[in-house]
Design an enzyme around this catalytic site. Sequence first.
Site, mmCIF file in Angstrom:
data_model
loop_
_atom_site.group_PDB
_atom_site.id
_atom_site.type_symbol
_atom_site.label_atom_id
_atom_site.label_comp_id
_atom_site.label_asym_id
_atom_site.label_seq_id
_atom_site.Cartn_x
_atom_site.Cartn_y
_atom_site.Cartn_z
ATOM 1 N N GLY A 15 -0.506 -0.367 -5.510
ATOM 2 C CA GLY A 15 0.276 0.015 -4.338
ATOM 3 C C GLY A 15 0.138 1.505 -4.109
ATOM 4 C CB ALA A 16 -2.368 3.744 -5.410
ATOM 5 C CB SER A 17 -3.167 2.777 0.152
ATOM 6 O OG SER A 17 -2.132 1.913 0.575
ATOM 7 C CB SER A 18 0.892 4.889 1.934
ATOM 8 O OG SER A 18 1.506 3.615 1.812
ATOM 9 N N GLY A 19 2.778 6.469 0.239
ATOM 10 C CA GLY A 19 4.135 6.550 -0.297
ATOM 11 C C GLY A 19 4.225 6.910 -1.764
ATOM 12 C CB ILE A 20 6.523 5.579 -4.375
ATOM 13 C CG1 ILE A 20 7.840 5.924 -3.669
ATOM 14 C CG2 ILE A 20 6.679 5.696 -5.891
ATOM 15 C CD1 ILE A 20 8.941 4.893 -3.887
ATOM 16 N N GLY A 21 3.401 5.246 -4.496
ATOM 17 C CA GLY A 21 2.213 4.996 -5.303
ATOM 18 C C GLY A 21 1.167 6.082 -5.155
ATOM 19 C CB SER A 144 14.569 -1.651 -4.392
ATOM 20 O OG SER A 144 15.559 -1.346 -3.439
ATOM 21 C CE1 TYR A 157 11.579 -4.186 -0.354
ATOM 22 C CE2 TYR A 157 13.884 -3.717 -0.863
ATOM 23 C CZ TYR A 157 12.549 -3.358 -0.896
ATOM 24 O OH TYR A 157 12.172 -2.164 -1.477
#
Length: 247
Positions: A15-21, A144, A157
């Site tokens: 999950g590294a393409s954006s945000g926290i990752g 979360s 979610y």
Amino acid sequence: MQLKPIDQQVVVVVGASSGIGRESALQFAKRRAKVVVSARSQSGLDSLVDEIKSFGGDAIALCADVSDFTQVKAIADKAVEVYGRIDTWVHGAAISLYALFEETTPEEFKRIIDVNLMGQVYGAMAALPHLKREGRGALIHISSVEAKRSLPYQSAYAASKHGVDGFIEALRVELMHEKLPISVTEIMPASINTPLFSKARTKIGVMPQGAPPIYEPEIVANAILHAAENPTRDIVVGDMGKIMLMG
């Protein structure tokens, strides 16, 4: 339990393409870890690897959909093929849906579970054999605050995050019983300034946004890097910008 210093680690970030990752992968690379990054967005991964290499970091990328175990296992296999081992597995891939429960279709609910819960399960299944072979390591699951407290319009979610919480607790106890030095950490961010909200499907008539205050991804990345070196049970990221360590 003694974990390796980050500059001696091979770290997988899913999950590294954006945000926290993405921020976590950059921080690991800046600390001289060898980094394997994965997400569904090939362009996002390519730009991330280019950025890491621009400051002398070492990274490779593999595109994958975490709802498919075969693709998740391929991430672990690629890490071992290129770097010989896995020391830390960070799993943060997630999607969201904003809708009343009665307006949520079975297919929509299932997709949230497949990505947010089963993806986390598949990540642990893929990484754990390699961590065991190394004799130590860290599983870091980005969950979360909704793992503990559900919010309206977020039934799917919240269900997925509650599932992650329960799965991780059971796994942690099993590893403790086996006396294996593998740390299992659940990171529970509050509202973070990431594309999760803008990319979420919505049926509420407006663009969703997180409940304020909204924090930057760096604060979560700091918590993740802490857990990669320091065995920690739970980390809640929020509460006036503080990081709260639990266990």
